[in-house]
Design a protein around this motif. Sequence first.
Motif, PDB file in Angstrom:
ATOM      1  N   GLU A   1       0.842  -1.209   0.000  1.00  0.00           N
ATOM      2  CA  GLU A   1       0.000   0.000   0.000  1.00  0.00           C
ATOM      3  C   GLU A   1       0.871   1.251   0.000  1.00  0.00           C
ATOM      4  O   GLU A   1       0.586   2.214  -0.728  1.00  0.00           O
ATOM      5  N   LEU A   2       1.934   1.220   0.776  1.00  0.00           N
ATOM      6  CA  LEU A   2       2.863   2.348   0.817  1.00  0.00           C
ATOM      7  C   LEU A   2       3.526   2.555  -0.546  1.00  0.00           C
ATOM      8  O   LEU A   2       3.676   3.687  -1.007  1.00  0.00           O
ATOM      9  N   ALA A   3       3.886   1.473  -1.197  1.00  0.00           N
ATOM     10  CA  ALA A   3       4.493   1.567  -2.529  1.00  0.00           C
ATOM     11  C   ALA A   3       3.554   2.271  -3.499  1.00  0.00           C
ATOM     12  O   ALA A   3       3.987   3.102  -4.308  1.00  0.00           O
ATOM     13  N   ASP A   4       2.265   1.961  -3.430  1.00  0.00           N
ATOM     14  CA  ASP A   4       1.298   2.617  -4.312  1.00  0.00           C
ATOM     15  C   ASP A   4       1.164   4.103  -3.996  1.00  0.00           C
ATOM     16  O   ASP A   4       0.902   4.908  -4.888  1.00  0.00           O
TER      17      ASP A   4
ATOM     18  N   GLU B   1      -0.683 -11.331  -6.890  1.00  0.00           N
ATOM     19  CA  GLU B   1      -1.915 -10.574  -7.075  1.00  0.00           C
ATOM     20  C   GLU B   1      -2.190 -10.344  -8.565  1.00  0.00           C
ATOM     21  O   GLU B   1      -3.317 -10.524  -9.037  1.00  0.00           O
ATOM     22  N   LEU B   2      -1.176  -9.971  -9.311  1.00  0.00           N
ATOM     23  CA  LEU B   2      -1.330  -9.742 -10.746  1.00  0.00           C
ATOM     24  C   LEU B   2      -1.645 -11.044 -11.475  1.00  0.00           C
ATOM     25  O   LEU B   2      -2.508 -11.070 -12.364  1.00  0.00           O
ATOM     26  N   ALA B   3      -0.984 -12.132 -11.110  1.00  0.00           N
ATOM     27  CA  ALA B   3      -1.261 -13.423 -11.749  1.00  0.00           C
ATOM     28  C   ALA B   3      -2.709 -13.850 -11.516  1.00  0.00           C
ATOM     29  O   ALA B   3      -3.377 -14.354 -12.432  1.00  0.00           O
ATOM     30  N   ASP B   4      -3.208 -13.646 -10.305  1.00  0.00           N
ATOM     31  CA  ASP B   4      -4.602 -13.987 -10.013  1.00  0.00           C
ATOM     32  C   ASP B   4      -5.553 -13.160 -10.865  1.00  0.00           C
ATOM     33  O   ASP B   4      -6.534 -13.674 -11.409  1.00  0.00           O
ATOM     34  N   ARG B   5      -5.256 -11.893 -10.994  1.00  0.00           N
ATOM     35  CA  ARG B   5      -6.110 -11.009 -11.778  1.00  0.00           C
ATOM     36  C   ARG B   5      -6.099 -11.405 -13.256  1.00  0.00           C
ATOM     37  O   ARG B   5      -7.142 -11.448 -13.912  1.00  0.00           O
ATOM     38  N   VAL B   6      -4.916 -11.697 -13.774  1.00  0.00           N
ATOM     39  CA  VAL B   6      -4.803 -12.097 -15.182  1.00  0.00           C
ATOM     40  C   VAL B   6      -5.509 -13.433 -15.409  1.00  0.00           C
ATOM     41  O   VAL B   6      -6.224 -13.597 -16.399  1.00  0.00           O
ATOM     42  N   ALA B   7      -5.329 -14.381 -14.497  1.00  0.00           N
ATOM     43  CA  ALA B   7      -5.992 -15.685 -14.639  1.00  0.00           C
ATOM     44  C   ALA B   7      -7.507 -15.520 -14.688  1.00  0.00           C
ATOM     45  O   ALA B   7      -8.181 -16.162 -15.510  1.00  0.00           O
ATOM     46  N   ASP B   8      -8.050 -14.679 -13.834  1.00  0.00           N
ATOM     47  CA  ASP B   8      -9.494 -14.417 -13.859  1.00  0.00           C
ATOM     48  C   ASP B   8      -9.921 -13.817 -15.191  1.00  0.00           C
ATOM     49  O   ASP B   8     -10.956 -14.193 -15.744  1.00  0.00           O
ATOM     50  N   ALA B   9      -9.129 -12.904 -15.712  1.00  0.00           N
ATOM     51  CA  ALA B   9      -9.463 -12.250 -16.984  1.00  0.00           C
ATOM     52  C   ALA B   9      -9.396 -13.228 -18.156  1.00  0.00           C
ATOM     53  O   ALA B   9     -10.165 -13.107 -19.109  1.00  0.00           O
ATOM     54  N   LEU B  10      -8.501 -14.195 -18.090  1.00  0.00           N
ATOM     55  CA  LEU B  10      -8.302 -15.135 -19.201  1.00  0.00           C
ATOM     56  C   LEU B  10      -9.321 -16.271 -19.232  1.00  0.00           C
ATOM     57  O   LEU B  10      -9.497 -16.894 -20.281  1.00  0.00           O
ATOM     58  N   ALA B  11      -9.969 -16.532 -18.127  1.00  0.00           N
ATOM     59  CA  ALA B  11     -10.863 -17.690 -18.032  1.00  0.00           C
ATOM     60  C   ALA B  11     -11.866 -17.722 -19.186  1.00  0.00           C
ATOM     61  O   ALA B  11     -12.612 -16.767 -19.400  1.00  0.00           O
TER      62      ALA B  11
ATOM     63  N   ASN C   1      -5.230  -6.029 -20.994  1.00  0.00           N
ATOM     64  CA  ASN C   1      -6.044  -5.095 -20.223  1.00  0.00           C
ATOM     65  C   ASN C   1      -5.917  -5.331 -18.721  1.00  0.00           C
ATOM     66  O   ASN C   1      -5.899  -4.371 -17.941  1.00  0.00           O
ATOM     67  N   ALA C   2      -5.819  -6.583 -18.296  1.00  0.00           N
ATOM     68  CA  ALA C   2      -5.634  -6.878 -16.878  1.00  0.00           C
ATOM     69  C   ALA C   2      -4.290  -6.324 -16.409  1.00  0.00           C
ATOM     70  O   ALA C   2      -4.194  -5.725 -15.327  1.00  0.00           O
ATOM     71  N   TYR C   3      -3.272  -6.494 -17.199  1.00  0.00           N
ATOM     72  CA  TYR C   3      -1.933  -5.990 -16.907  1.00  0.00           C
ATOM     73  C   TYR C   3      -1.953  -4.467 -16.772  1.00  0.00           C
ATOM     74  O   TYR C   3      -1.457  -3.898 -15.799  1.00  0.00           O
ATOM     75  N   ARG C   4      -2.561  -3.807 -17.758  1.00  0.00           N
ATOM     76  CA  ARG C   4      -2.613  -2.339 -17.771  1.00  0.00           C
ATOM     77  C   ARG C   4      -3.445  -1.799 -16.608  1.00  0.00           C
ATOM     78  O   ARG C   4      -3.057  -0.825 -15.946  1.00  0.00           O
ATOM     79  N   THR C   5      -4.588  -2.403 -16.351  1.00  0.00           N
ATOM     80  CA  THR C   5      -5.453  -1.954 -15.267  1.00  0.00           C
ATOM     81  C   THR C   5      -4.751  -2.098 -13.917  1.00  0.00           C
ATOM     82  O   THR C   5      -4.821  -1.200 -13.073  1.00  0.00           O
ATOM     83  N   TYR C   6      -4.072  -3.225 -13.725  1.00  0.00           N
ATOM     84  CA  TYR C   6      -3.346  -3.426 -12.471  1.00  0.00           C
ATOM     85  C   TYR C   6      -2.292  -2.335 -12.284  1.00  0.00           C
ATOM     86  O   TYR C   6      -2.166  -1.772 -11.198  1.00  0.00           O
ATOM     87  N   ALA C   7      -1.552  -2.040 -13.339  1.00  0.00           N
ATOM     88  CA  ALA C   7      -0.508  -1.013 -13.255  1.00  0.00           C
ATOM     89  C   ALA C   7      -1.102   0.354 -12.930  1.00  0.00           C
ATOM     90  O   ALA C   7      -0.514   1.119 -12.157  1.00  0.00           O
ATOM     91  N   ARG C   8      -2.255   0.665 -13.486  1.00  0.00           N
ATOM     92  CA  ARG C   8      -2.894   1.958 -13.207  1.00  0.00           C
ATOM     93  C   ARG C   8      -3.415   2.023 -11.774  1.00  0.00           C
ATOM     94  O   ARG C   8      -3.324   3.052 -11.117  1.00  0.00           O
ATOM     95  N   GLU C   9      -3.993   0.922 -11.294  1.00  0.00           N
ATOM     96  CA  GLU C   9      -4.563   0.896  -9.947  1.00  0.00           C
ATOM     97  C   GLU C   9      -3.496   0.781  -8.862  1.00  0.00           C
ATOM     98  O   GLU C   9      -3.692   1.272  -7.755  1.00  0.00           O
ATOM     99  N   HIS C  10      -2.397   0.114  -9.189  1.00  0.00           N
ATOM    100  CA  HIS C  10      -1.354  -0.165  -8.201  1.00  0.00           C
ATOM    101  C   HIS C  10       0.030   0.122  -8.778  1.00  0.00           C
ATOM    102  O   HIS C  10       0.825  -0.805  -8.977  1.00  0.00           O
ATOM    103  N   PRO C  11       0.348   1.380  -9.029  1.00  0.00           N
ATOM    104  CA  PRO C  11       1.631   1.681  -9.689  1.00  0.00           C
ATOM    105  C   PRO C  11       2.857   1.253  -8.891  1.00  0.00           C
ATOM    106  O   PRO C  11       3.850   0.799  -9.474  1.00  0.00           O
ATOM    107  N   GLY C  12       2.802   1.340  -7.586  1.00  0.00           N
ATOM    108  CA  GLY C  12       3.942   0.907  -6.772  1.00  0.00           C
ATOM    109  C   GLY C  12       4.110  -0.600  -6.782  1.00  0.00           C
ATOM    110  O   GLY C  12       5.223  -1.119  -6.864  1.00  0.00           O
ATOM    111  N   ARG C  13       3.007  -1.300  -6.691  1.00  0.00           N
ATOM    112  CA  ARG C  13       3.055  -2.766  -6.742  1.00  0.00           C
ATOM    113  C   ARG C  13       3.516  -3.222  -8.128  1.00  0.00           C
ATOM    114  O   ARG C  13       4.266  -4.192  -8.238  1.00  0.00           O
ATOM    115  N   TYR C  14       3.038  -2.526  -9.148  1.00  0.00           N
ATOM    116  CA  TYR C  14       3.462  -2.854 -10.509  1.00  0.00           C
ATOM    117  C   TYR C  14       4.981  -2.728 -10.626  1.00  0.00           C
ATOM    118  O   TYR C  14       5.645  -3.616 -11.163  1.00  0.00           O
TER     119      TYR C  14
END
Length: 190
Positions: free
Chosen positions: A17-20, A64-74, A87-100
């Motif tokens: 959270e601090l990274a973001d 966290e990113l792998a879980d999100r991508v797996a859900d998107a790919l199903a 899109n999952a990759y890009r959305t994650y980076a926008r929502e969590h820039p520090g985690r990305y």
Amino acid sequence: MVRVGLTPERLTLAGAELADEVGFEQVTVSALARRFDVKVASLYSHLKNSQELRTRIALFALEELADRVADALAGRAGKDALAAFANAYRTYAREHPGRYDAARLRLDPATAAASAGVRHAQMTRAILRGYDLTEPDQTHAVRMLGSVFHGYVSLELAGGFDHSKPDPQQSWDWIIDSLDMLLRNRPTDN
């Protein structure tokens, strides 16, 4: 004495959270101690040093990113899977820039082999099976997709497209269409 409520997992999440909020490069054990209003020394019963904290955040972000991508790919294949992955990759980076940024941390080989980074590669290769690529073209394609997605997202997060036309979403869609066309029409070496 271990402070009640502080665990390596809780510290990792707080570090993410601090990274973001302040950027991954700014995350240290000292910064985390300030966040919990505790002495730095009290965190050393949970973490060896800032490098361990940064590695934990990187592993957390990869998972966290792998879980999100797996859900998107199903249930998706072909261009639909390629777009969902991107899109999952890009959305994650926008929502969590520090985690990305954390997910890009160079890990030692043993840690990397046991991380969700392996799942990312497997999912990318699963998408590419729909394009009937053989080796070494499949490896080239994995590297190309990672480079294109990371490059675009990094430029976008840095404000590189803020004052230009067309809209960055249009460019993103054009890139996905172009990648799909390239992958479908890649000549074989026969």
